[in-house]
Design an enzyme around this catalytic site. Structure first.
Site, PDB file in Angstrom:
ATOM      1  CE  LYS A  47       9.093  13.143 -23.295  1.00 14.08           C
ATOM      2  NZ  LYS A  47       9.695  11.790 -23.289  1.00 14.08           N
ATOM      3  N   GLY A  71       3.092   8.885 -25.042  1.00 13.02           N
ATOM      4  CA  GLY A  71       2.270   8.386 -23.939  1.00 13.02           C
ATOM      5  C   GLY A  71       2.816   8.946 -22.652  1.00 13.02           C
ATOM      6  CG  HIS A  72       3.593  12.587 -22.012  1.00  9.26           C
ATOM      7  ND1 HIS A  72       3.631  13.865 -22.486  1.00  9.26           N
ATOM      8  CD2 HIS A  72       4.628  11.955 -22.595  1.00  9.26           C
ATOM      9  CE1 HIS A  72       4.649  13.990 -23.330  1.00  9.26           C
ATOM     10  NE2 HIS A  72       5.261  12.839 -23.412  1.00  9.26           N
ATOM     11  CG  ASP A 111       8.615   5.494 -23.231  1.00  3.65           C
ATOM     12  OD1 ASP A 111       7.553   6.084 -23.483  1.00  3.65           O
ATOM     13  OD2 ASP A 111       9.093   4.600 -23.959  1.00  3.65           O
ATOM     14  CD  GLN A 168       7.374  11.138 -29.778  1.00  7.08           C
ATOM     15  OE1 GLN A 168       7.411  12.285 -30.189  1.00  7.08           O
ATOM     16  NE2 GLN A 168       6.237  10.561 -29.476  1.00  7.08           N
TER      17      GLN A 168
END
Ligand code: IMP
Length: 427
Positions: A16, A40-41, A13, A223
């Site tokens: 990225k 989750g981007h 988180d 991650q």
């Protein structure tokens, strides 16, 4: 041109997605290389706000090929949902390619992720329950099903029947759960195969051709390093390597081809899920950071644990990834804080340690040693040049460079693409 890796330096988180999307503008190829839909981007651009789990963040540029590399585990249901959602908002996914070598997340992986977590009781890892751990276990145990298998009905049925026989024994005999029907899973996955077939290919060929042409390739990490199964806070880690080395393995690009490895770090620390986090703030400041930064998981919605920047863990991360530069994100979140602390060492049994411990039981006993720095109490989101940042903010960034022994290449001062200060130009 160049091959650049974008790697999470903390517990995930780090932002990225934003950095990849920003750099992808000039890229030819963007490759996701590890993890799966646990990621989750968040990307905010002219098309809106997107929470991507599998599709690489380069998808918003029509000339960029986006690859799900061999190191990713693919949940086809989530991927199709994500593609449809992008398409419905006017974003084409025709340039998305899925490696034949990638492994599939199957319905029993999702069930087992939940059942295993429940069986762990108080020792639960706090996984995203996206089936990631069980899918990578199967890959290593040589009982996984690969994307390529989907393309041949006979091969797929044979493989599925063989694997599911064992899975149903585990589901029923170990966990007392209902068995899954091979026929139903078979039919369901064949329908996924029909949708995904045009996107499935030997992505290695695309990678090799791009390398040959000296294209600009971005490796998109998921991650963060402290969740790496080897170097992270084991056992509270994920199941594939989010590190620079994992980028080579999960994309089929050898280490000699990598030109820059950018470590993405938030200007503070967060963690979602269980496991030690020495600088965690269980107080008003932690709560304030969570609120200002809206620190809630993109995949699970869980509140993220917030704390001061941990330069001990950060320096460890720089060393084991060989970062060539840092991207410090969410600096603007600290705009409102009169004082900022940075963890420069740990106190362990009355002694000062500067290394990152191997054992979780040791890390749990570590008390952070802080250096306190004045905040800048000035909004930074409109600043575009490093020299225009308030002096206190520049001092904070310099302190990070010094403690991590790595230069800052990029500073992010907001979620939007333009809210960025580029120090070292992107190729
Ligand atoms: P899993 O990857 O779902 O098995 O979860 C293992 C650990 O990694 C848990 O602590 C999760 O919260 C954490 N994790 C997995 N993916 C992410 C991510 O994208 N961001 C932050 N933490 C993650």
């Amino acid at each position: 041109m160049a091959v650049i890796e974008i790697i999470g330096g903390q517990w995930g988180d780090e932002g990225k997605g934003k950095i990849v999307e920003l750099m992808a503008r000039k890229a030819d190829l963007v490759v996701r290389f590890s993890g799966g839909s646990n990621a989750g981007h968040t990307v905010i651009n002219q098309y809106g706000t997107f929470g991507l789990h599998l599709v690489p963040s380069g998808i918003f540029y029509s000339g960029v090929k986006c690859l799900l590399g061999n190191g990713v585990v693919v949940d086809p249901a989530i991927l199709i949902q994500e593609m449809e959602s992008l398409n419905s908002r006017g974003i084409s996914t025709s340039n998305l390619f899925i490696s034949e070598r990638a492994h599939l997340v199957m319905p029993y992986h999702l069930l087992l992720d939940g059942l295993e977590e429940e069986a762990r009781g108080a020792g639960a890892i706090g996984t995203t329950r996206r089936g990631i751990g069980p899918a990578f276990v199967d890959k290593t145990a040589r009982q996984g099903i690969r994307v390529a298998d989907l393309l041949d009905k006979k091969v797929f049925f044979r493989r599925l029947s063989q694997v599911m026989q064992l899975k149903n024994v585990i589901l029923t005999k170990v966990y007392g759960a209902q068995p899954l029907s091979v026929d139903e899973v078979y039919k369901q996955y064949l329908s996924y195969a029909r949708t995904l077939a045009p996107h499935i290919t030997d992505t290695q060929r695309l990678v090799d051709e791009a390398l040959e042409r000296k294209d600009f390739i971005l490796l998109e990490g998921a991650q963060g390093t402290l969740l790496d199964p080897d170097f992270g806070t084991y056992p509270y880690v994920t199941s594939s390597s989010p590190m620079a080395g994992g980028g080579c393995q999960g994309s089929g690009i050898g280490p000699k081809r990598i030109d820059r490895i950018i470590g993405i770090f938030k200007a503070y620390n967060t963690r979602v899920g269980s496991g030690a986090m020495p600088t965690e703030l269980d107080d008003e400041t932690g709560e304030l950071i969570r609120e200002i930064a809206h620190e809630f998981g993109t995949t699970t919605g869980r509140p993220r644990r917030c704390g001061w920047f941990d330069a001990v863990a950060g320096a460890f991360s720089v060393r084991i990834n060989s970062f060539t530069g840092l991207a410090i994100t969410r600096l603007d979140v600290l705009d409102a804080l009169p004082q900022i602390k940075i963890c420069t060492g740990y106190h362990l049994d009355g002694k000062l340690v500067r290394g990152f411990p191997t054992q979780l039981t040791t890390l749990e006993k570590c008390q952070p040693v802080y250096e306190e720095m004045p905040g800048w109490l000035t909004p930074t989101s409109d600043i575009r040049r490093y020299r225009d940042l308030p002096l206190a903010a520049r001092r904070y960034l310099r302190k990070m460079e010094e403690l991590l022994s790595c230069p800052v290449d990029i500073v992010s001062v907001g979620a939007r693409r333009e809210e960025t200060i580029i120090i070292k130009p992107i190729p």
